[in-house]
Design a protein around this motif. Structure first.
Motif, short mmCIF file in Angstrom:
data_model
loop_
_atom_site.label_atom_id
_atom_site.label_comp_id
_atom_site.label_asym_id
_atom_site.label_seq_id
_atom_site.Cartn_x
_atom_site.Cartn_y
_atom_site.Cartn_z
N GLU A 94 0.81 -1.22 0.00
CA GLU A 94 0.00 0.00 0.00
C GLU A 94 0.84 1.26 0.00
O GLU A 94 0.32 2.36 -0.20
CB GLU A 94 -0.93 0.00 1.21
CG GLU A 94 -2.07 -1.00 1.13
CD GLU A 94 -3.05 -0.66 0.02
OE1 GLU A 94 -3.45 0.51 -0.09
OE2 GLU A 94 -3.42 -1.57 -0.74
N ASP A 148 -3.37 1.05 -12.94
CA ASP A 148 -3.39 0.02 -13.97
C ASP A 148 -4.03 0.55 -15.24
O ASP A 148 -5.19 0.95 -15.25
CB ASP A 148 -4.17 -1.20 -13.47
CG ASP A 148 -4.16 -2.34 -14.48
OD1 ASP A 148 -3.22 -2.41 -15.29
OD2 ASP A 148 -5.10 -3.16 -14.46
N PHE A 167 -8.98 -4.41 -13.57
CA PHE A 167 -9.72 -3.96 -12.39
C PHE A 167 -10.84 -2.97 -12.72
O PHE A 167 -11.34 -2.29 -11.85
CB PHE A 167 -8.76 -3.33 -11.38
CG PHE A 167 -7.70 -4.28 -10.89
CD1 PHE A 167 -7.97 -5.16 -9.85
CD2 PHE A 167 -6.44 -4.28 -11.46
CE1 PHE A 167 -7.00 -6.04 -9.40
CE2 PHE A 167 -5.45 -5.15 -11.01
CZ PHE A 167 -5.73 -6.04 -9.98
N ARG A 168 -11.24 -2.88 -13.99
CA ARG A 168 -12.24 -1.89 -14.39
C ARG A 168 -13.67 -2.31 -14.07
O ARG A 168 -14.52 -1.46 -13.79
CB ARG A 168 -12.14 -1.63 -15.90
CG ARG A 168 -10.86 -0.98 -16.36
CD ARG A 168 -10.80 -0.98 -17.88
NE ARG A 168 -9.54 -0.48 -18.39
CZ ARG A 168 -9.12 -0.65 -19.65
NH1 ARG A 168 -9.89 -1.31 -20.50
NH2 ARG A 168 -7.96 -0.18 -20.02
N THR A 221 -12.02 -5.10 -8.29
CA THR A 221 -12.48 -3.81 -8.81
C THR A 221 -11.78 -2.68 -8.07
O THR A 221 -11.78 -2.65 -6.84
CB THR A 221 -14.00 -3.67 -8.63
OG1 THR A 221 -14.65 -4.80 -9.22
CG2 THR A 221 -14.49 -2.39 -9.31
N TRP A 222 -11.19 -1.77 -8.83
CA TRP A 222 -10.54 -0.59 -8.26
C TRP A 222 -11.32 0.67 -8.64
O TRP A 222 -12.12 0.65 -9.58
CB TRP A 222 -9.11 -0.46 -8.79
CG TRP A 222 -8.15 -1.49 -8.29
CD1 TRP A 222 -8.39 -2.46 -7.35
CD2 TRP A 222 -6.78 -1.65 -8.71
NE1 TRP A 222 -7.24 -3.21 -7.17
CE2 TRP A 222 -6.25 -2.74 -7.97
CE3 TRP A 222 -5.97 -0.99 -9.62
CZ2 TRP A 222 -4.93 -3.18 -8.13
CZ3 TRP A 222 -4.66 -1.42 -9.79
CH2 TRP A 222 -4.15 -2.50 -9.04
N TYR A 240 -12.42 3.85 -10.49
CA TYR A 240 -12.38 4.04 -11.94
C TYR A 240 -11.82 5.42 -12.27
O TYR A 240 -12.34 6.44 -11.82
CB TYR A 240 -13.79 3.88 -12.47
CG TYR A 240 -13.94 3.70 -13.96
CD1 TYR A 240 -13.46 2.57 -14.59
CD2 TYR A 240 -14.62 4.65 -14.71
CE1 TYR A 240 -13.63 2.39 -15.96
CE2 TYR A 240 -14.81 4.48 -16.07
CZ TYR A 240 -14.31 3.35 -16.70
OH TYR A 240 -14.50 3.18 -18.04
N ALA A 297 -6.90 7.58 -3.13
CA ALA A 297 -6.91 6.17 -3.53
C ALA A 297 -5.49 5.65 -3.65
O ALA A 297 -4.56 6.38 -4.00
CB ALA A 297 -7.64 6.01 -4.86
N ARG A 298 -5.31 4.36 -3.38
CA ARG A 298 -4.01 3.70 -3.54
C ARG A 298 -4.01 2.74 -4.71
O ARG A 298 -2.96 2.18 -5.06
CB ARG A 298 -3.64 2.95 -2.25
CG ARG A 298 -3.61 3.80 -1.01
CD ARG A 298 -2.76 5.04 -1.17
NE ARG A 298 -1.34 4.72 -1.33
CZ ARG A 298 -0.43 5.60 -1.76
NH1 ARG A 298 -0.80 6.83 -2.10
NH2 ARG A 298 0.83 5.24 -1.85
N ARG A 299 -5.15 2.52 -5.30
CA ARG A 299 -5.29 1.67 -6.48
C ARG A 299 -6.28 2.33 -7.42
O ARG A 299 -7.37 2.74 -7.00
CB ARG A 299 -5.79 0.26 -6.09
CG ARG A 299 -4.86 -0.51 -5.14
CD ARG A 299 -3.59 -0.92 -5.85
NE ARG A 299 -2.75 -1.80 -5.06
CZ ARG A 299 -1.76 -1.38 -4.26
NH1 ARG A 299 -1.54 -0.07 -4.10
NH2 ARG A 299 -1.01 -2.25 -3.61
N ILE A 300 -5.93 2.42 -8.71
CA ILE A 300 -6.80 3.07 -9.69
C ILE A 300 -6.80 2.26 -10.98
O ILE A 300 -5.73 1.84 -11.46
CB ILE A 300 -6.33 4.52 -9.99
CG1 ILE A 300 -6.51 5.39 -8.74
CG2 ILE A 300 -7.10 5.11 -11.17
CD1 ILE A 300 -5.93 6.78 -8.88
N ALA A 301 -7.98 2.05 -11.55
CA ALA A 301 -8.14 1.39 -12.84
C ALA A 301 -8.41 2.44 -13.91
O ALA A 301 -9.43 3.13 -13.86
CB ALA A 301 -9.28 0.39 -12.78
#
Length: 348
Positions: free
Chosen positions: A90, A96, A101-102, A120-121, A123, A143-147
């Motif tokens: 993290e 991505d 993960f969209r 799912t991350w 959007y 956010a720490r994860r983005i699609a």
């Protein structure tokens, strides 16, 4: 200190565009670039247009190589990001650019992509208006994860979301046709993408509701409408290196007039830096947004058929992929959203 960044898939078109934009970003320092068959080669050999980073060497794409950076961009083939992302902590923001993960629906992923759904991350389409109010931007802060969205969905959602959010459009019988440049198919050699095959010719593909971006388009329009939206989507290959021109049409609800359509689109994009509603009568052209993170859009009512026709032009590698990734990174890290992205298009 500048934000340290790593780009996986640095030898491809999406990776090259990411590197081009990041090299001009005043707050980012690209420290690591990775690949597979290109390991050991210099970036200058593979992406000669990214002059500032030419001395970097391609390293192996692995969690160990990517770990320790403030932000990691994954510009990898679909289905390749999930396993790598699972091994990153993290402490790194992971963005991505693939499809892994969209989608919210595991069933849709399995139907259109095959294999197991990675999750799912948030959007990465900040401007998308949501039915409950606000925009997708609010879900990206911190956010720490983005699609990152697909390029076709980006153009399709920006074309019709204003009408759905305003309650003007029927959720069924939505038809979208998009023309994309050949870079949208990636850098791998394919016979139908050779100049002798593609130049001077146009052709559809993924016809009959089978294109992988269909569920993503329906998902985003449903977020804007507050109800399920069904879409008939047909992509076409255009004889140009980059760019997308999308034309979308949907039935309007009874009582909707041309003034209401104009107001809905003007209200949706008021104050947005990167999505511009053109003056009435002026229609988007791909050349006007080439190489930029800007989107040009227009909408009109056909009163005879009771349908809205909306058109969007964007650069599939910039706002359609890499520009969206950098824009989303800026939001997630609390930077100015437009930082490093306000360069205009190229003309002629």
């Amino acid at each position: 200190m500048k934000i340290s960044a790593a780009v996986a898939g640095a030898s491809g078109y999406a990776g090259g565009e990411l590197l081009r934009l990041l090299a001009m970003h005043p707050g980012v320092a690209v420290k690591t670039v990775t690949g597979s068959s290109s390991v050991g080669r210099s970036l200058g050999e593979l992406q000669p247009h990214v002059h500032a980073l030419r001395d970097l060497r391609i390293e192996e794409t692995s969690p160990d190589t990517l770990a320790g950076h403030d932000v990691v961009f994954l510009a990898l083939p679909h289905g390749s990001s999930g396993a790598i992302a699972a091994e990153l902590g993290e402490e790194s923001l992971v963005v991505d650019a693939g499809a892994d993960f969209r989608l919210e629906s595991a069933g849709a992923w399995e139907e259109f992509y095959g294999g197991s759904h990675a999750g799912t991350w948030p959007y990465g389409l900040p401007e998308l208006p949501l039915a409950e109010g606000g925009r997708q931007r609010s879900r990206l802060k911190g956010a720490r994860r983005i699609a990152v969205p697909g390029c076709y969905p980006t153009s399709s959602l920006l074309a019709l979301a204003p009408g759905f959010r305003a309650g003007l459009l029927e959720p069924a019988d939505v038809v979208i046709v998009s023309a994309s440049g050949t870079s949208g198919a990636g850098k791998a050699m394919k016979p139908h993408l050779m100049a002798s095959e593609a130049m001077g010719s146009m052709s559809p593909y993924g016809v009959g509701g089978v294109h992988r971006h269909t569920p993503e388009i329906e998902q985003g329009l449903s977020w804007a409408a507050g109800e399920g939206v069904s879409v008939s989507f047909t992509p076409t290959l255009a004889p140009m290196p980059r760019g997308i021109l999308t034309t979308a049409t949907a039935r309007v609800r009874p009582g909707t007039d041309a003034a209401a359509v104009r107001e809905a689109w003007a209200s949706a994009w008021e104050g947005e830096e990167f999505v511009r509603l053109l003056p009435e009568g002026q229609w988007p052209a791909t050349q006007s947004v080439l190489g930029s993170n800007y989107v040009h859009t227009q909408a009109a009512l056909d009163p005879r058929t009771g349908r809205v026709i909306a058109s969007v032009a964007l650069d599939n590698l910039a706002k359609g992929t890499a520009g969206a990734a950098v824009q989303s990174m800026n939001i997630a890290l609390g930077l100015e959203e437009t930082l490093g992205l306000t360069g205009g298009g190229l003309a002629p």
